[in-house]
Design a protein around this motif. Structure first.
Motif, PDB file in Angstrom:
ATOM      1  N   LEU A   1       0.820  -1.209   0.000  1.00 12.64           N
ATOM      2  CA  LEU A   1       0.000   0.000   0.000  1.00 12.64           C
ATOM      3  C   LEU A   1       0.850   1.255   0.000  1.00 12.64           C
ATOM      4  N   GLN A   2       2.075   1.156   0.475  1.00 10.61           N
ATOM      5  CA  GLN A   2       2.947   2.316   0.542  1.00 10.61           C
ATOM      6  C   GLN A   2       3.520   2.718  -0.814  1.00 10.61           C
ATOM      7  N   TRP A   3       3.239   1.934  -1.839  1.00 10.28           N
ATOM      8  CA  TRP A   3       3.677   2.273  -3.187  1.00 10.28           C
ATOM      9  C   TRP A   3       2.552   2.931  -3.984  1.00 10.28           C
ATOM     10  N   LEU A   4       1.387   3.075  -3.377  1.00 17.36           N
ATOM     11  CA  LEU A   4       0.224   3.604  -4.070  1.00 17.36           C
ATOM     12  C   LEU A   4       0.143   5.119  -3.923  1.00 17.36           C
ATOM     13  N   PRO A   5      -0.726   5.775  -4.695  1.00 16.92           N
ATOM     14  CA  PRO A   5      -0.900   7.226  -4.545  1.00 16.92           C
ATOM     15  C   PRO A   5      -1.276   7.602  -3.127  1.00 16.92           C
ATOM     16  N   VAL A   6      -0.941   8.783  -2.728  1.00 13.77           N
ATOM     17  CA  VAL A   6      -1.187   9.378  -1.412  1.00 13.77           C
ATOM     18  C   VAL A   6      -0.281   8.765  -0.347  1.00 13.77           C
ATOM     19  N   SER A   7      -0.365   7.444  -0.140  1.00 10.63           N
ATOM     20  CA  SER A   7       0.449   6.837   0.912  1.00 10.63           C
ATOM     21  C   SER A   7       1.932   6.886   0.575  1.00 10.63           C
ATOM     22  N   GLY A   8       2.280   6.695  -0.705  1.00 12.78           N
ATOM     23  CA  GLY A   8       3.680   6.760  -1.099  1.00 12.78           C
ATOM     24  C   GLY A   8       4.268   8.142  -0.899  1.00 12.78           C
ATOM     25  N   GLN A   9       3.512   9.167  -1.303  1.00 16.75           N
ATOM     26  CA  GLN A   9       3.982  10.535  -1.104  1.00 16.75           C
ATOM     27  C   GLN A   9       4.101  10.867   0.381  1.00 16.75           C
ATOM     28  N   GLN A  10       3.149  10.372   1.162  1.00 15.53           N
ATOM     29  CA  GLN A  10       3.167  10.682   2.584  1.00 15.53           C
ATOM     30  C   GLN A  10       4.353  10.013   3.283  1.00 15.53           C
ATOM     31  N   GLN A  11       4.660   8.775   2.901  1.00 15.21           N
ATOM     32  CA  GLN A  11       5.806   8.097   3.491  1.00 15.21           C
ATOM     33  C   GLN A  11       7.104   8.831   3.176  1.00 15.21           C
TER      34      GLN A  11
END
Length: 379
Positions: free
Chosen positions: A322-332
């Motif tokens: 999920l951390q490679w998806l939109p929103v979550s990736g940018q946030q990480q």
């Protein structure tokens, strides 16, 4: 490009005429940091200087040392006539003095309703203080018998904290980053509805399509106008947060929160693809609705998705995929930056590319939708 710029100006002028709708989207960007800082002020005050807790202590005369110890820790005996104090009562048994003098276990009775959410914090506080007193008495008993209390502690744990004052504030910054990314979706939402379902209800969409402009130019202009409003909301929440967060006494908790110009620039760069995706998605969903109110209902449901993804990324409970998806990736990536870690560039590039891909797919879908009379006239 001249046609697109003209159309963007037209969309922005239309939005500016409805000042209430414009400000409704920007209130979130302005008010959220101020509300959060107010909550943090209260929270820090409670954590650093907790208020005295009053309970009912029965048979105080049997354990004056225990009562004195609790009083020094802010746990006091109150008036028994007060109904609220009876919710938590500590009873010292008659055998307590004899058992303590003989070095036996002395019994005290804590009576409280643990199912009551309002009492749980006070109950835990009282239990911790009783446990601390028990450990102190135990150590004194061992010393009285010529035994070093460290005998019962075979392992001594020494923690060398390598975190910095800034990285320790990562949890708070994670919440702050969540509110900033969410501002992208909130700030342009009203304009997205107005420029789609709103124009259709006012019968101005068909008139606009009758002009010598292509559907692609019209779609591009609408997406750009909503994107500009989304980025305006992001810029506002960054500016307000930069000044508001400096007023909170973070040093009381042992860390610091500082929103640097570098972070603000990175936030704007990372937030631009998210703003494009949010604009295209919101306009697409709004055109699927038949009326203005229906579009508001649809978008309220759609906003739950990025909010859930962003929250999971904030508290690091999201699976790795999920951390490679939109929103979550940018946030990480943003959280890694504020904690002083290396930014996961591959993860950021893939999440940003997927974000732009979704925006492109939504834009192409909009272009196709606006070629249908059912969509244009809301049939």
């Amino acid at each position: 490009m001249s046609k697109i710029i003209t159309l963007v100006r037209k969309e922005l002028l239309d939005a500016a005429r409805d000042k209430r709708s414009v400000m409704a989207g920007l209130y979130y960007a302005i008010g959220t940091p101020l509300i959060m800082c107010g909550l943090f002020f209260v929270l820090i005050g409670q954590l650093t200087s907790p208020e005295d807790m009053k309970i009912t202590i029965n048979n105080q005369q049997y354990a004056p040392d225990l009562v004195r110890y609790l009083a020094n820790k802010g746990v006091l005996h109150g008036d028994q006539d007060d109904a609220d104090l009876k919710a938590i009562s500590l009873t010292i048994t008659e055998q307590y003095p004899t058992q303590m003098s003989k070095g036996q276990q002395a019994e005290v009775i804590l009576e409280a309703d643990k199912s009551n959410e309002k009492l749980q914090k006070s109950i835990r506080r009282l239990e911790q203080q009783l446990q601390s007193y028990s450990m102190e008495v135990g150590s004194l008993r061992l010393l009285a018998r010529g035994i070093d209390p460290r005998v019962v502690q075979p392992i001594k744990l020494r923690v060398e904290d390598q975190s910095t004052a800034t990285s320790r504030g990562g949890f708070i910054l994670g919440v702050a980053i969540f509110t900033m990314i969410y501002a992208v979706f909130i700030s342009g939402m009203n304009l997205a509805i107005d420029t789609s379902a709103g124009e259709r209800e006012r019968n101005s969409l068909a008139l606009l399509l009758s002009h010598p402009v292509s559907t692609r130019e019209l779609v591009s202009a609408k997406i750009l106008a909503v994107t500009l409003f989304a980025l305006l909301g992001l810029a506002l929440i960054l500016l307000v947060s930069k000044f508001a967060y400096t007023l909170v006494p973070w040093q009381e908790l042992g860390f610091s929160i500082h929103i640097s110009p570098e972070f603000m620039l990175l936030m704007l760069l990372v937030g631009t693809p998210v703003a494009l995706m949010a604009a295209s998605l919101q306009i697409f969903v709004s055109f699927m609705a038949k009326t203005f109110k229906e579009a508001q209902s649809y978008l309220t449901i759609v906003l739950i998705i990025p909010m859930g993804i962003s929250m999971m990324a904030s508290y690091e409970i999201a699976p790795d995929t999920l951390q490679w998806l939109p929103v979550s990736g940018q946030q990480q990536a943003l959280m890694a930056f504020v904690k002083g870690r290396e930014i996961p560039m591959l993860q950021l590039l893939i999440s940003s590319a997927s974000t732009l891909l979704i925006a492109l797919v939504m834009a192409l879908g909009l272009e196709r939708m606006l070629k249908s009379e059912k969509v244009v006239f809301g049939l």
